[in-house]
Scaffold this active site. Structure first.
Site, short mmCIF file in Angstrom:
data_model
loop_
_atom_site.label_atom_id
_atom_site.label_comp_id
_atom_site.label_asym_id
_atom_site.label_seq_id
_atom_site.Cartn_x
_atom_site.Cartn_y
_atom_site.Cartn_z
N GLU A 189 23.77 -3.65 142.79
CA GLU A 189 23.43 -3.16 141.33
C GLU A 189 25.07 -3.70 140.23
O GLU A 189 25.42 -3.21 141.11
CB GLU A 189 23.80 -1.54 141.41
CG GLU A 189 23.58 -0.63 140.47
CD GLU A 189 23.25 0.77 140.57
OE1 GLU A 189 23.57 1.76 139.68
OE2 GLU A 189 23.82 1.58 141.55
N LYS B 51 16.36 1.73 136.38
CA LYS B 51 16.76 2.93 137.35
C LYS B 51 16.26 4.20 136.84
O LYS B 51 16.32 4.16 135.72
CB LYS B 51 18.85 2.89 137.58
CG LYS B 51 19.09 3.88 138.57
CD LYS B 51 20.62 3.91 138.57
CE LYS B 51 20.83 4.49 139.67
NZ LYS B 51 22.72 4.02 139.80
N CYS C 235 19.87 2.24 143.57
CA CYS C 235 20.80 2.86 144.10
C CYS C 235 20.32 4.78 144.26
O CYS C 235 19.54 5.00 145.27
CB CYS C 235 21.63 3.05 143.52
SG CYS C 235 23.94 3.70 144.66
N ARG D 171 0.46 20.39 185.72
CA ARG D 171 -1.11 20.29 186.30
C ARG D 171 -1.27 21.30 187.12
O ARG D 171 -1.85 21.87 187.68
CB ARG D 171 -1.38 18.86 186.48
CG ARG D 171 -2.54 18.20 186.98
CD ARG D 171 -3.42 19.01 186.63
NE ARG D 171 -4.15 19.15 185.19
CZ ARG D 171 -4.61 18.25 184.93
NH1 ARG D 171 -5.07 17.61 185.92
NH2 ARG D 171 -5.04 17.25 183.25
N VAL E 205 2.63 6.98 200.65
CA VAL E 205 3.80 6.17 200.33
C VAL E 205 4.35 4.93 201.16
O VAL E 205 4.45 5.23 201.82
CB VAL E 205 4.50 7.17 200.34
CG1 VAL E 205 6.43 6.59 200.20
CG2 VAL E 205 5.73 8.53 199.80
N LEU F 289 7.56 0.09 194.49
CA LEU F 289 8.55 1.02 193.30
C LEU F 289 7.61 1.94 192.80
O LEU F 289 7.37 3.01 193.02
CB LEU F 289 8.78 -0.39 192.89
CG LEU F 289 9.77 -1.16 192.27
CD1 LEU F 289 9.83 -2.59 191.47
CD2 LEU F 289 11.00 -0.81 192.79
N GLY G 152 -4.58 20.15 198.41
CA GLY G 152 -3.72 19.67 197.54
C GLY G 152 -4.70 19.14 196.63
O GLY G 152 -5.38 18.93 196.52
#
Length: 692
Positions: free
Chosen positions: A52, A121, A185, A363, A380, A384, A488
């Site tokens: 400025e 400005k 500014c 859920r 399982v 990963l 389940g």
């Protein structure tokens, strides 16, 4: 199109410049500005923003009203125009200008020897250390048809009548998407700043020329405002504050510079410098366009404001954009889903893990009755994805106040299951205290292959897709029947990357479950989530050690026996490195980029392992590099697989969105016809990405 040119790839280089000022010496100040303008020209910059009132100095106080100073400013502007005739950058420079009977604090937009327009400005601070109204008039009423004769507002600068007002946009015709707006500014600090209207009117690069003396903590206030402006306005914000040379009579100055894009910091400069600071970054104009295109509420806001944004004036001009390989001056994350900053990564992991936990918890609670609660049934493998789904389920049970024995975990070895992964699965189940069983699918798989007349049943080593999917399908067939038998729901384990690439078995296979906790998590993030869980004390140290062992294993579906050299089946041999494919996925899913732009970004991210940041804890030995030919090959694979696999994504089970990068749910982020073809995308790649 030049593949290696940043401008051809949709970027524009911008600079925020702080130059030492010499108070009340415009000749010295314009010389300093021109030095930096020439440097910006050499850097291939399109837009350079200065502080400025940098031609006079911000802190000259009552000298602003002295004719000697104002005459010298006029001469400095003439010098500026002459000095920029052969320069490429658009300069946004602060100067006091006489307009009618008043003095206005202005931003001059200059290019190749001419003033394109002047923005005054709008809002003058007149509190605490500020008293700008002593010298200047506000410019908020200078817009549209406010000229003396009822015509467009103009001002005479260096003998030329030029557009004048707070409603000016500067559009670069040969750099699509580059539309500049300048404010000064205090304009940024008011509730409805000019840059907000400018963005709705079409501005993509928002310049703020600032004086802003420094006090304790003000730098963070500025940063908050600049970042917020770029995020709310889906724009790039370029900020330059006054620095060395300003008067220290009652104040001090830090010369802060910064560039933000959609809320992301691209670059910031040294504060309290003793010399010039030039902060440079490449702004992604395609990203700004894509974000505005997707976020319809942005344009709804424009319509709601009506006349306030419809009457803006646009000054169009040709930049003469730099050509050739200019490099890329911005950080390109190798892993868009994985921050390289340790603190940010830890927070992301905390949030991602708890998003998944909360989703499954909700859920299961919703399914429960006063007399019955569902078990969590999960396969399982010791890999990963299933490992992470299991530790999500374990924490969900903890939060529900239920025993982990209500998790029914099954490992189901097939023809290529390794002893290492089998052992890891057993040990993890024991460490977590879940109900764990082994169910050997080989007899059932052998019977099915025999029923199909498959050569493997007769002893031939034929390992085709049928051989693989018989195993993958049987595993989930068992899981669903076990869920029926034992009351389940099947917890899915397949991740976002696999869904994008179609690396999952459709129907009764790992594409399906009752609730998939991993559906929103890319492969490159899962390993960091597991490491965070291990290192942050979510479970005991024994569990943590097992999790770290699992992280050391190669990613494999273990459906095909090891090759003659003993190397197991490797997923990335077929679908490509997940590092590259997740990179592509993010830029397709979140940003809709063309293959050529993704290739350009990937080349800059991956060509040199020594450049750029890596996520915390990323092993040195795993820090790969990829050349353009490799990137091009796997981009082709990605697009082919992505299009042909949409039918799998169109039938996804429920699962939580995790990353802002998106998800593949047809009920959420991604809807696409299953019979679309990648023809246009592959043609674009072929036409615009070099072979090497």
């Amino acid at each position: 199109m030049d593949f290696y040119n940043a401008y051809d790839q949709g970027f524009a280089r911008v600079a925020a410049c702080t130059v030492p000022v010499t108070l009340a010496d415009p000749a010295a100040n314009v010389a300093a500005v021109l030095d930096q303008a020439r440097a910006c020209h050499e850097d291939g910059v399109a837009v350079a923003v200065f502080g400025e009132l940098c031609l006079s100095g911000y802190s000259v106080e009552d000298l602003f009203l002295a004719d000697v100073l104002l005459d010298a400013v006029d001469e400095a502007v003439a010098t500026l125009l002459e000095g920029t005739r052969a320069l490429t950058p658009v300069l946004v420079v602060g100067a006091p200008l006489r307009v009618g009977h008043r003095l206005l604090n202005c931003a001059l937009v200059v290019h190749r020897g001419r003033v394109l327009g002047v923005s005054p400005k709008s809002y003058l601070p007149n509190y605490r250390e500020f008293y700008e109204k002593r010298h200047f008039a506000a410019g908020d009423d200078r817009r549209g048809q406010s000229g003396a004769d009822g015509g467009p507002a103009t001002v005479t600068v260096a003998g030329h009548e030029v557009p004048f007002g707070v409603d000016l946009l500067f559009e670069v015709t040969d750099v699509p998407g580059l539309v500049l707006h300048a404010e000064i500014c205090e304009d940024m600090w008011v509730p409805v700043p000019p840059h907000a209207e400018a963005a709705l009117a079409g501005a993509t690069v928002l310049a703020n020329l600032s004086g802003s003396p420094i006090t304790v903590a003000r730098a963070e206030d500025r940063r908050l405002l600049v970042r917020s402006a770029s995020a709310r306005c889906l724009a790039a914000s370029v900020y330059a504050a006054a620095g060395p040379g300003e008067s220290s009579t009652d104040l001090s100055w830090d010369g802060q510079t910064m560039i933000y894009e959609c809320g992301d910091l691209l670059a910031d400069g040294e504060r309290f410098p003793d010399a010039v600071v030039r902060t440079v970054a490449d702004v992604d104009l395609d990203r700004l366009r894509q974000e505005r295109q997707r976020q319809g509420s942005f344009d709804d806001n424009r319509r709601a404001l009506g006349e306030r944004v419809e009457g803006w004036r646009t000054v169009r001009f040709e930049l003469g954009a730099p050509t050739g390989d200019l490099g890329l001056q911005r950080e390109v994350a190798r892993f868009p889903f994985v921050p390289a900053d340790a603190e940010r990564l830890a927070l992301d992991c905390y949030e991602a893990y708890n998003i998944q936990v909360f989703g499954l918890e909700q859920r299961m609670a919703a399914m429960s009755t006063d007399t019955w609660q569902p078990a969590a049934v999960i396969g399982v493998s010791g890999g990963l994805d299933s490992t992470h789904a299991l530790i999500v389920a374990a924490r969900a049970m903890d939060r529900l106040g239920r025993p982990r024995s209500d998790i029914l975990a099954f490992t189901m070895p097939g023809f290529a299951t390794g002893e290492t992964s089998r052992s890891l699965a057993h040990r993890l189940g024991a460490a977590l205290g879940v109900t764990f069983e082994e169910l050997d699918i080989r007899p059932a798989a052998t019977q099915m292959l025999a029923d199909l007349g498959h050569p493997f049943a007769g002893g031939e080593p034929v390992y085709d897709v049928t051989f693989e999917n018989v195993q993958a399908g049987l595993r989930y067939d068992y899981l669903f029947r076990l869920a029926n038998q034992r009351g389940g729901l099947v917890v899915g384990t397949g991740d976002l990357s696999e869904l994008a690439l179609g690396w999952c078995t459709y129907g009764v296979g790992d594409q399906m479950s009752h609730y998939n906790v991993n559906a929103g998590v890319p492969k490159t993030l899962i390993q960091h989530l597991i490491r965070w869980v291990a290192d942050s004390g979510q479970f005991d140290e024994t569990t943590g050690e097992i999790l770290r062992e699992i992280l050391d294993q190669e990613i494999s579906p273990e459906l095909v026996p090891a090759d003659e050299g003993g190397r197991p089946q490797a997923t990335e041999d077929f679908v490509g490195p997940y590092a590259l494919q997740d990179f592509t996925l993010h830029h397709v899913l979140r940003l809709g980029y063309k293959p050529s732009k993704i290739a350009f970004l990937a080349w800059h991210a991956w060509r040199d392992a020594a450049e750029g940041a890596w996520p915390p804890g990323f092993p040195e030995a795993s820090r790969q590099t990829y050349d353009l030919a490799t990137i091009r090959h796997w981009l082709t694979v990605f697009h082919r697989r992505f299009f042909t696999s949409q039918f799998k994504r169109s039938a996804l089970p429920n699962g939580p969105k995790v990353s802002a990068g998106g998800t593949m749910s047809p009920r959420g982020d991604w809807r696409m016809p299953s019979d679309a073809a990648p023809t246009a995308w592959l043609a674009e790649l072929e036409a615009h990405v070099p072979q090497d």
